[in-house]
Design a protein around this motif. Structure first.
Motif, mmCIF file in Angstrom:
data_model
loop_
_atom_site.group_PDB
_atom_site.id
_atom_site.type_symbol
_atom_site.label_atom_id
_atom_site.label_comp_id
_atom_site.label_asym_id
_atom_site.label_seq_id
_atom_site.Cartn_x
_atom_site.Cartn_y
_atom_site.Cartn_z
ATOM 1 N N ASN A 221 77.018 30.636 -31.884
ATOM 2 C CA ASN A 221 76.336 31.354 -31.049
ATOM 3 C C ASN A 221 76.451 31.165 -29.481
ATOM 4 O OD1 ASN A 221 75.404 32.756 -33.393
ATOM 5 N ND2 ASN A 221 73.526 31.580 -33.331
ATOM 6 N N PHE B 217 75.631 33.244 -25.575
ATOM 7 C CA PHE B 217 74.770 34.252 -25.077
ATOM 8 C C PHE B 217 74.899 34.665 -23.602
ATOM 9 C CE2 PHE B 217 71.846 34.231 -28.714
ATOM 10 C CZ PHE B 217 72.170 33.055 -29.178
ATOM 11 N N TYR C 38 72.724 36.265 -20.302
ATOM 12 C CA TYR C 38 71.358 36.728 -19.909
ATOM 13 C C TYR C 38 71.756 37.107 -18.353
ATOM 14 C CZ TYR C 38 69.037 34.563 -23.868
ATOM 15 O OH TYR C 38 68.798 34.041 -25.142
ATOM 16 N N LEU D 82 68.664 40.017 -22.205
ATOM 17 C CA LEU D 82 69.752 39.457 -22.922
ATOM 18 C C LEU D 82 70.840 40.508 -22.852
ATOM 19 C CD1 LEU D 82 71.402 37.738 -24.866
ATOM 20 C CD2 LEU D 82 70.537 38.948 -26.666
ATOM 21 N N PHE E 105 75.666 38.725 -26.909
ATOM 22 C CA PHE E 105 75.877 37.584 -27.381
ATOM 23 C C PHE E 105 77.017 37.487 -28.374
ATOM 24 C CE2 PHE E 105 73.654 37.954 -31.752
ATOM 25 C CZ PHE E 105 72.924 39.111 -31.314
ATOM 26 N N GLU F 152 77.658 41.211 -30.141
ATOM 27 C CA GLU F 152 76.606 42.141 -30.250
ATOM 28 C C GLU F 152 75.896 42.556 -29.103
ATOM 29 O OE1 GLU F 152 74.239 41.353 -33.925
ATOM 30 O OE2 GLU F 152 72.680 42.457 -33.105
ATOM 31 N N LYS F 153 75.413 43.721 -28.834
ATOM 32 C CA LYS F 153 74.804 44.011 -27.530
ATOM 33 C C LYS F 153 73.430 43.649 -27.630
ATOM 34 C CE LYS F 153 77.402 48.492 -27.017
ATOM 35 N NZ LYS F 153 77.394 49.903 -26.962
ATOM 36 N N ASP G 9 69.944 43.660 -24.913
ATOM 37 C CA ASP G 9 68.900 44.663 -24.383
ATOM 38 C C ASP G 9 69.602 45.646 -23.188
ATOM 39 O OD1 ASP G 9 66.447 42.198 -24.958
ATOM 40 O OD2 ASP G 9 67.092 44.041 -26.142
ATOM 41 N N ASP H 270 69.014 33.888 -37.056
ATOM 42 C CA ASP H 270 69.619 32.781 -36.496
ATOM 43 C C ASP H 270 70.114 32.833 -34.920
ATOM 44 O OD1 ASP H 270 71.473 29.864 -37.420
ATOM 45 O OD2 ASP H 270 69.272 29.841 -36.541
ATOM 46 N N ASP H 271 69.861 34.001 -34.279
ATOM 47 C CA ASP H 271 70.465 34.197 -33.293
ATOM 48 C C ASP H 271 69.759 34.293 -32.021
ATOM 49 O OD1 ASP H 271 71.670 37.013 -34.959
ATOM 50 O OD2 ASP H 271 69.829 36.874 -33.663
ATOM 51 N N LYS H 272 69.179 35.576 -31.619
ATOM 52 C CA LYS H 272 68.509 35.754 -30.752
ATOM 53 C C LYS H 272 67.352 35.663 -30.302
ATOM 54 C CE LYS H 272 68.279 40.849 -31.027
ATOM 55 N NZ LYS H 272 68.507 42.183 -30.223
ATOM 56 N N ILE H 273 66.712 35.251 -29.261
ATOM 57 C CA ILE H 273 65.430 35.175 -28.959
ATOM 58 C C ILE H 273 65.017 36.059 -27.701
ATOM 59 C CG2 ILE H 273 65.188 32.807 -29.991
ATOM 60 C CD1 ILE H 273 65.366 31.842 -26.806
#
Lengths: 111, 114
Positions: free
Chosen positions: A31, A33, A35, A45, A48, A56-57, A59, B99-102
């Motif tokens: 993973n 990301f 931000y 976010l 990610f 994946e999109k 926010d 298990d991915d985003k926060i």
């Protein structure tokens, strides 16, 4: 020592330019990301990726795209930079369940 | 959708004062909870985390946080702050089924007066 590196600490671009922000991690995380961090708004976010070529999109994806061709590298692309995209951009890798490791950030100014 | 609320945007304390930063989240399922810290000019880094078990978790530099499920809260505490604790603190929550985003709160800027 775990490492997430970002290609630039500071960047100044003109409105309408195409901007690439690069991020590399050396922890073999699946993973990654992106931000943006703005005063009073915290971390939001953008996108990610949970695997190579998978994304994946988050926010606030509008105005951004991403690319992940290799596991260790995750790029954020601003197709046509605008002044409201002036911000601090943070890259991270890791998991949501355990820990995310952050890079030093890129402060982007769009004039 | 999940959200995280941090009660204080800016806190100013004198050295040796006790600290409590509030954090509430909105999600009814299983959650993992975090506090991250960003010292001036440094990377965002993990301060402490809660997954399960003892609701009182201890982190680095003398910080601790208590998970109170009935209040959807995860407040950060330190009995005696130091000037070096000056930083921005972020509460975050993860949906325990992913298990991915926060999701991060908006942050609290803590300024310690020497």
């Amino acid at each position: 020592d775990v490492k997430v590196t970002q290609s630039s600490r500071y960047l100044v671009k003109r409105t309408g330019e195409k901007v690439f922000l690069e991020c590399v991690q050396d922890m073999d995380h699946e993973n990654m990301f992106w931000y943006r961090q703005d005063p009073g708004l915290g971390l939001r976010l953008i996108y990610f990726s949970y695997d190579v070529k998978m994304k994946e999109k988050g926010d606030i994806p509008e105005g951004y795209s991403v690319s992940r061709e290799k596991k260790e590298r995750f790029s954020l692309i601003l197709e046509s930079a605008s002044t409201n995209q002036t911000s601090m951009y943070l890259c991270a890798s890791g998991t949501g369940r355990y820990e995310q490791y952050f890079g030093p950030g890129t402060r982007l100014t769009v004039t | 959708a999940q959200s995280v609320s941090q009660h204080n945007h800016h806190v100013i304390l004198s050295e040796a004062a006790s600290l409590e930063l509030g954090c509430n989240y909105s999600y009814g399922g299983t959650v993992n909870l975090f506090w991250y810290v960003q010292y001036p000019g440094q990377h965002l880094q993990l301060l402490l985390k809660y997954f399960s078990g003892d609701p009182l978790v201890k982190g680095i530099k003398g910080f601790e946080a208590e998970f109170i499920k009935s209040k959807f809260s995860f407040n950060l505490r330190k009995p005696s702050v130091q000037w070096s604790d000056t930083a921005e603190y972020f509460c975050a929550v993860n949906d325990g089924n992913r298990d991915d985003k926060i999701i991060f709160g908006k942050g609290t800027r803590l300024h310690i007066l020497p």
